[in-house]
Design a protein around this motif. Structure first.
Motif, short mmCIF file in Angstrom:
data_model
loop_
_atom_site.label_atom_id
_atom_site.label_comp_id
_atom_site.label_asym_id
_atom_site.label_seq_id
_atom_site.Cartn_x
_atom_site.Cartn_y
_atom_site.Cartn_z
N ASN A 191 0.82 -1.21 0.00
CA ASN A 191 0.00 0.00 0.00
C ASN A 191 0.86 1.26 0.00
N ARG A 192 0.52 2.27 0.79
CA ARG A 192 1.12 3.59 0.64
C ARG A 192 1.90 4.04 1.87
N GLU A 249 3.57 7.28 -6.51
CA GLU A 249 2.15 7.57 -6.77
C GLU A 249 2.05 9.09 -6.89
N ILE A 270 4.36 3.91 -3.07
CA ILE A 270 3.36 2.86 -3.08
C ILE A 270 3.98 1.50 -3.41
N HIS A 271 3.56 0.48 -2.66
CA HIS A 271 3.78 -0.94 -3.00
C HIS A 271 5.23 -1.39 -3.00
N ALA A 289 -2.01 0.61 5.14
CA ALA A 289 -1.27 1.72 4.54
C ALA A 289 -0.63 2.59 5.62
#
Length: 299
Positions: free
Chosen positions: A59-60, A79, A86-87, A269
């Motif tokens: 996630n972030r 992002e 992200i990721h 996140a």
């Protein structure tokens, strides 16, 4: 060379998976003759994160920055629209094949501290096809001299053969939901409301989600089930470390219409900032987590 590198075919009886060299991702999975995940063309990059391994965070991370043990760390903004990272760091990098058999493969890659993470991690991901489905194990080893934080996630889009995902029913074992701000960063965790509860099953075509849930899996570890009209089902399971599930229902995945991602995560996140379920790996320690996909078709 394909954008995702070598395509590694795994076979166990009628079941088959395709794993990619770049990102150690899952490009295809067939169980009992039915596609169980969304695939993508070999000459394209994975659409919307399909099949990705998300390490050392899923996630972030808000603003692509966080503080660890009193020191601020900065990551590449990946992002751009929201200014986040992200990721993780490994989904676009080639992995090394460490061990390979007809029905399994183990790949390895390394997280370098110079990339904005507090310390080095050696990561190994093993895919194993069986008569019932696919099992995936991630082992993260701290190869440095100080504690290193970590989280793991993956990004499969579930299918049940040719059934249109929009017509399928999605069930998710989750009793909490994460509220977020405009950057998709958590602001609160609360019990699911009646209109948000997926434990009883909802038609995918009626959902519009890019939402994190707190998992409440039972003893079988099943986190999510996609059921086609007629009763055939694809189930995603995870061990106790996977306490969070991201559900994403884009209107169109690479021109194929509505899709549904059920993403197991060990932390939500922005865990690098909040500390929520962030794993701390000691020097020399290996942290291992497992998840998988199997058929749960009515006979």
């Amino acid at each position: 060379m394909h954008p995702t590198g070598e395509q590694i075919d795994l076979v166990a009886g009628p079941n088959r998976a395709v794993v990619t060299e770049v990102g150690a991702g899952m490009r295809a999975l067939d169980v009992d003759g039915l596609a169980r995940v969304e695939t993508f063309d070999v000459d394209t990059t994975p659409p919307m994160g399909a099949g990705g391994v998300l390490v050392p965070w899923p996630n972030r991370i808000a603003g692509a920055a966080y503080t660890w043990r009193g020191r601020e760390h900065r990551l590449e903004v990946t992002e751009a629209a929201r200014g986040n990272a992200i990721h993780g760091l490994l989904r676009r990098r080639p992995w090394r094949v460490v061990e390979r058999a007809e029905d399994s493969v183990r790949l390895a890659a390394d997280v370098d501290a110079s990339a904005g993470w507090p310390g080095p991690l050696h990561v190994e991901t093993t895919y194993a096809v069986s008569p019932t489905g696919l099992a995936v194990t991630h082992a993260l080893t701290n190869t440095g001299g100080d504690d290193v934080p970590a989280g793991v996630g993956t990004h499969p889009y579930l299918r049940v053969g040719d059934a249109a995902p929009a017509d399928c029913t999605l069930t998710v074992a989750a009793d909490r939901i994460v509220d977020t701000d405009e950057r998709m960063i958590p602001t609160a965790v609360r019990p699911v409301g009646p209109d948000e509860d997926l434990r009883g099953g909802r038609r995918v075509g009626d959902l519009a989600l890019d939402t994190c849930f707190g998992a409440a899996a039972g003893p079988d570890g099943v986190l999510g089930v996609l059921t086609a009209p007629g009763g055939r089902s694809t189930a995603l399971w995870g061990d106790a470390a996977f306490g969070w599930v991201m559900v994403f229902t884009p209107d169109d995945l690479a021109g194929r219409g509505r899709a549904v991602a059920v993403e197991p995560m060990t932390c939500p996140a922005d865990a690098a900032n909040s500390g929520t379920d962030l794993r701390v790996i000691a020097p020399g320690e290996t942290w291992t987590v497992s998840w998988g996909i199997r058929a749960e078709d009515e006979k």
